[in-house]
Enzyme design. Structure first.
Site, PDB file in Angstrom:
ATOM      1  N   GLU A   1       0.832  -1.219   0.000  1.00  0.00           N
ATOM      2  CA  GLU A   1       0.000   0.000   0.000  1.00  0.00           C
ATOM      3  C   GLU A   1       0.854   1.253   0.000  1.00  0.00           C
ATOM      4  O   GLU A   1       0.572   2.205  -0.736  1.00  0.00           O
ATOM      5  CB  GLU A   1      -0.940   0.003   1.205  1.00  0.00           C
ATOM      6  CG  GLU A   1      -2.038  -1.028   1.176  1.00  0.00           C
ATOM      7  CD  GLU A   1      -2.746  -1.094  -0.152  1.00  0.00           C
ATOM      8  OE1 GLU A   1      -3.000  -0.047  -0.784  1.00  0.00           O
ATOM      9  OE2 GLU A   1      -3.044  -2.208  -0.596  1.00  0.00           O
TER      10      GLU A   1
ATOM     11  N   HIS B   1       2.286   2.433  -3.227  1.00  0.00           N
ATOM     12  CA  HIS B   1       1.376   3.200  -4.086  1.00  0.00           C
ATOM     13  C   HIS B   1       1.567   4.707  -3.892  1.00  0.00           C
ATOM     14  O   HIS B   1       1.343   5.491  -4.821  1.00  0.00           O
ATOM     15  CB  HIS B   1      -0.082   2.841  -3.781  1.00  0.00           C
ATOM     16  CG  HIS B   1      -0.576   1.590  -4.450  1.00  0.00           C
ATOM     17  ND1 HIS B   1      -0.620   1.444  -5.812  1.00  0.00           N
ATOM     18  CD2 HIS B   1      -1.073   0.434  -3.936  1.00  0.00           C
ATOM     19  CE1 HIS B   1      -1.122   0.245  -6.115  1.00  0.00           C
ATOM     20  NE2 HIS B   1      -1.397  -0.392  -4.986  1.00  0.00           N
TER      21      HIS B   1
HETATM   22 NI    NI Z   1      -2.259  -2.308  -4.985  1.00  0.00          NI
END
Ligand code: NI
Length: 197
Positions: free
Chosen positions: A145, A148
């Site tokens: 995460e 990102h």
């Molecule tokens: Ni992802």
């Protein structure tokens, strides 16, 4: 509250560095949070980062469900967590390969090396400091995460691109290979650690 459209690999929003959130209680941040929670629930994913819904802010959501917990001693269930302006500190140089999928690469999966133990910190949904040690799938999801937020998608972390493909094909191949080895009890072993994040 709304279900947001998820950006797919190739969209420029997924390739840029997201910005810090200055005010956790700003109306647009609260609305984004509510909409991301709706979107994650609708997609039945393990995690979601704001750039995936076209907002370049440093905000991620994740959870580790009971179904995944307990597969290994290092795996634990983690309730749905909101993490704002996160910082990750690996606790050792040890890396471990594991399967990952991503809502921004629908239908695909790949094997990605990640740090086995990290400390992550940031702000929680109430703007209070949050700091945890994570191992196993928990550590993997948080690393995925937070990548990102820096414009990194999991294929960019892969070291063996032959371990990347369509999830249904790869599962079928893994099962056929396990059957050839006459290890039916392990037929799903290689591909258990997958969830869209
Ligand atoms: Ni992802």
């Amino acid at each position: 509250m709304a279900i947001l459209k998820i950006a797919r690999m190739g969209h420029p929003i997924l390739g840029q560095r997201a910005e810090e959130i200055d005010d956790v209680f700003a109306p647009e941040v609260r609305r984004l949070l509510a909409d991301m929670l709706d979107t994650l629930a609708d997609a039945d994913g393990a995690g979601l980062a704001a750039p995936q819904v076209h907002v370049p802010k440093r905000l991620v959501l994740f959870r580790v469900g009971d179904a995944r917990a307990g597969e290994e001693p290092s795996d634990e269930a983690v309730p749905l967590t909101v993490l704002i302006n996160p910082v990750i500190e690996p606790q050792s140089a040890e890396m471990e390969p594991g399967w990952e999928a991503c809502l921004s690469l629908p239908g695909m999966m790949g094997e990605v090396p990640r740090h086995t133990e990290i400390r992550y910190s940031g702000l929680d949904i109430n703007g209070d400091p949050l700091s945890r040690i994570a191992t196993g799938f928990h550590a993997r999801v948080v690393q995925h995460e937070c990548d990102h937020l820096d414009g990194i998608l999991y294929p960019m972390r892969m070291t063996n691109v032959s371990r990347f493909g369509f999830a249904d094909e790869m599962r079928a191949t893994a099962q056929a290979e396990a059957a050839d080895r006459a290890e039916p009890e392990h037929k799903d072993e290689e591909i258990e650690e997958t969830a869209d994040v």
